[in-house]
Write a protein that holds these residues in place. Structure first.
Motif, PDB file in Angstrom:
ATOM      1  N   LYS A  83       0.563  -1.207   0.173  1.00 51.35           N
ATOM      2  CA  LYS A  83       0.137   0.399   0.208  1.00 51.35           C
ATOM      3  C   LYS A  83       0.610   1.192  -0.493  1.00 51.35           C
ATOM      4  CE  LYS A  83      -3.247   2.176   2.231  1.00 51.35           C
ATOM      5  NZ  LYS A  83      -5.045   2.248   3.677  1.00 51.35           N
ATOM      6  N   ARG A  86       2.029   1.314  -3.393  1.00 55.68           N
ATOM      7  CA  ARG A  86       1.176   2.084  -4.605  1.00 55.68           C
ATOM      8  C   ARG A  86       1.010   3.856  -3.945  1.00 55.68           C
ATOM      9  NH1 ARG A  86      -1.625  -2.923  -2.897  1.00 55.68           N
ATOM     10  NH2 ARG A  86      -2.956  -1.673  -1.103  1.00 55.68           N
ATOM     11  N   GLU A 187      -8.939  -0.114  -2.139  1.00 53.26           N
ATOM     12  CA  GLU A 187      -8.156  -0.606  -1.048  1.00 53.26           C
ATOM     13  C   GLU A 187      -8.878  -1.729  -0.978  1.00 53.26           C
ATOM     14  OE1 GLU A 187      -5.460   0.410  -0.517  1.00 53.26           O
ATOM     15  OE2 GLU A 187      -4.503   1.846  -1.944  1.00 53.26           O
ATOM     16  N   HIS A 191      -6.947  -4.977  -0.116  1.00 54.59           N
ATOM     17  CA  HIS A 191      -6.804  -6.370   0.827  1.00 54.59           C
ATOM     18  C   HIS A 191      -7.215  -7.542   0.933  1.00 54.59           C
ATOM     19  CE1 HIS A 191      -5.182  -2.111   2.263  1.00 54.59           C
ATOM     20  NE2 HIS A 191      -5.949  -1.846   2.773  1.00 54.59           N
TER      21      HIS A 191
END
Length: 293
Positions: A83, A86, A187, A191
């Motif tokens: 993350k 990203r 997001e 996950h």
């Protein structure tokens, strides 16, 4: 005997396909080649072994526990490693390097905790029983491995192709930005994908450990190589390709070991893969993908 070798190939190929399914799921949705997937495969086998030996858990519960442990690790890798990259729009090579570091960390941690020697499940843990069909000896364990692998793959295929969640994931794979503009929680689905993919890798680790009854810290690296080969053969990001590619690699490896040389299995399997890619460079189901947003 050919029939016996085909059964062995089906057992091995189904595990390869299950492992590659998690691998290709991450690539298809997150556009990341997660090189820690092999280490998660190894962690799953150790997690199941620890539950069986330390907690006296039955094998089915150890399998679920391995899924939970690996899924949680996959989620942590996404939150703590992928993350932040990203958010910084890091080049595609950077997540690969980062996940190599994660893989090394997990492998050395397992070696420190469990040692470098091969470990085995206690006697009586593995499903007993054997069926004889003609000249073919079918172990109950082989039936269980193939059944678990194909049930999980069928569930994933159904979710991805026939549910609203699957449509959202396919939208993200085409363009995360466009999916976000449409109100899809990108997001959260990143996950969730990381959790599920890692859980599938953990299950594959348990199944291969049960089949060979040997667990080592380095067992994830050869599987990682085969997983990469499978998703390239099947087509990057295509779940049908993961299934077909995994079965192909399993059959090629087992048949070549049985009828050519026990040392030539990987050489023949990867040689055939190379020849197929000469004809279809994008893989069996691959196509050129271009992200537009």
């Amino acid at each position: 005997m050919l029939e016996q070798q085909l059964l062995n190939a089906l057992t091995l190929g189904s595990v390869y396909a299950l492992f590659a399914l998690g691998f290709t799921l991450v690539f298809g949705v997150l556009a990341v080649i997660n090189l820690s997937h092999g280490a998660l495969f190894m962690v799953g086998s150790y997690a199941a072994l620890a539950m069986v030996t330390k907690l006296q858990a039955p094998l089915w519960l150890a399998l679920l526990g391995a899924m939970l442990v690996c899924g949680t690790l996959g989620l942590l890798i996404d939150v703590l490693v992928l993350k932040p990259l990203r958010l910084r729009n890091a080049p595609h090579l950077i997540p690969m390097i980062a996940t190599i570091g994660v893989s090394i960390m997990l492998t050395t941690t397992a070696q420190g905790l469990f040692g470098a020697e091969a470990m085995r499940f206690p006697e009586g843990t593995l499903p007993a029983g054997e069926f004889i069909i003609g000249d073919v000896h079918v172990r109950a364990l082989e039936i269980a491995i193939v059944a678990i692998a194909f049930v999980l793959m069928a569930v994933m295929f159904t979710i991805l192709k026939r549910t609203q969640l699957g449509r959202a994931l396919r939208a993200i794979s085409e363009s995360p930005k466009a999916a976000w503009l449409l109100g899809i929680p990108v997001e959260k689905l990143f996950h969730a994908t990381s959790f599920v993919a890692a859980a599938l890798g953990g299950v594959a680790g348990v199944l291969i450990a049960l089949d060979f009854n040997a667990i080592t810290p380095g067992m994830g690296q050869p599987m990682l190589h085969k997983g990469i080969a499978v998703i390239i053969l099947g087509g990057m990001g295509d779940i049908r390709g993961a299934l077909i590619g995994g079965l192909f690699l399993g059959f090629a490896e087992v048949i070549s070991k049985a009828y050519l040389s026990s040392q030539m299995g990987d050489a023949v399997a990867f040689g055939l893969l190379f020849l197929i890619l000469l004809v279809r460079p994008a893989g069996l189901f691959g196509r050129r993908l271009e992200r537009k947003a």
